[in-house]
Design a protein around this motif. Structure first.
Motif, PDB file in Angstrom:
ATOM      1  N   GLY A   1      -1.074   1.212  -5.223  1.00 56.11           N
ATOM      2  CA  GLY A   1      -1.525   0.055  -4.469  1.00 56.11           C
ATOM      3  C   GLY A   1      -2.196   0.514  -3.189  1.00 56.11           C
ATOM      4  O   GLY A   1      -1.734   1.461  -2.540  1.00 56.11           O
ATOM      5  N   LEU A   2      -3.297  -0.169  -2.817  1.00 57.74           N
ATOM      6  CA  LEU A   2      -4.072   0.238  -1.642  1.00 57.74           C
ATOM      7  C   LEU A   2      -4.389  -0.954  -0.754  1.00 57.74           C
ATOM      8  O   LEU A   2      -4.732  -2.029  -1.251  1.00 57.74           O
ATOM      9  N   CYS A   3      -4.327  -0.741   0.556  1.00 58.98           N
ATOM     10  CA  CYS A   3      -4.792  -1.735   1.520  1.00 58.98           C
ATOM     11  C   CYS A   3      -6.260  -1.427   1.835  1.00 58.98           C
ATOM     12  O   CYS A   3      -6.760  -0.357   1.481  1.00 58.98           O
ATOM     13  N   PRO A   4      -6.975  -2.320   2.513  1.00 59.18           N
ATOM     14  CA  PRO A   4      -8.387  -2.062   2.817  1.00 59.18           C
ATOM     15  C   PRO A   4      -8.639  -0.766   3.597  1.00 59.18           C
ATOM     16  O   PRO A   4      -9.699  -0.164   3.446  1.00 59.18           O
ATOM     17  N   ASP A   5      -7.678  -0.313   4.398  1.00 61.92           N
ATOM     18  CA  ASP A   5      -7.869   0.914   5.184  1.00 61.92           C
ATOM     19  C   ASP A   5      -7.780   2.182   4.336  1.00 61.92           C
ATOM     20  O   ASP A   5      -8.203   3.244   4.773  1.00 61.92           O
ATOM     21  N   HIS A   6      -7.205   2.080   3.148  1.00 59.55           N
ATOM     22  CA  HIS A   6      -6.996   3.268   2.320  1.00 59.55           C
ATOM     23  C   HIS A   6      -7.781   3.236   1.013  1.00 59.55           C
ATOM     24  O   HIS A   6      -7.466   3.978   0.081  1.00 59.55           O
ATOM     25  N   ILE A   7      -8.815   2.414   0.936  1.00 60.42           N
ATOM     26  CA  ILE A   7      -9.650   2.324  -0.256  1.00 60.42           C
ATOM     27  C   ILE A   7     -10.922   3.130  -0.058  1.00 60.42           C
ATOM     28  O   ILE A   7     -11.570   3.043   0.975  1.00 60.42           O
TER      29      ILE A   7
ATOM     30  N   CYS B   1       0.845  -1.196   0.000  1.00 58.04           N
ATOM     31  CA  CYS B   1       0.000   0.000   0.000  1.00 58.04           C
ATOM     32  C   CYS B   1       0.883   1.250   0.000  1.00 58.04           C
ATOM     33  O   CYS B   1       1.763   1.406   0.847  1.00 58.04           O
ATOM     34  N   TYR B   2       0.615   2.137  -0.949  1.00 52.33           N
ATOM     35  CA  TYR B   2       1.391   3.367  -1.064  1.00 52.33           C
ATOM     36  C   TYR B   2       1.148   4.293   0.121  1.00 52.33           C
ATOM     37  O   TYR B   2       2.092   4.893   0.659  1.00 52.33           O
TER      38      TYR B   2
END
Length: 68
Positions: A25-31, A3-4
């Motif tokens: 790129g994103l993790c679930p917290d940053h989508i 995740c960026y």
């Protein structure tokens, strides 16, 4: 890919998606998940499909798209 946005916070989190606009790129917290209508040309006009599609963006691109 990681995740960026987490990388900017000096942590490492695997990315589960990428931003529709910038490709980060994103993790679930940053989508940021939004619904978007799908349109098709049919006959002499435009038809909107019954179910919206999902659209994944980072918070930065989402905020840029929705500025007042």
């Amino acid at each position: 890919m990681n995740c960026y946005d987490c990388h900017q916070q000096r942590t490492t989190t695997p990315a589960t998606a990428s931003c529709h606009n910038c490709g980060a790129g994103l993790c679930p917290d940053h989508i940021k998940l939004t619904a978007t209508e799908i349109h098709r040309h049919e006959g002499m006009g435009l038809s909107t499909l019954k179910h919206p599609a999902r659209r994944l963006t980072c918070f930065t691109c989402h905020d840029a798209e929705h500025q007042l």
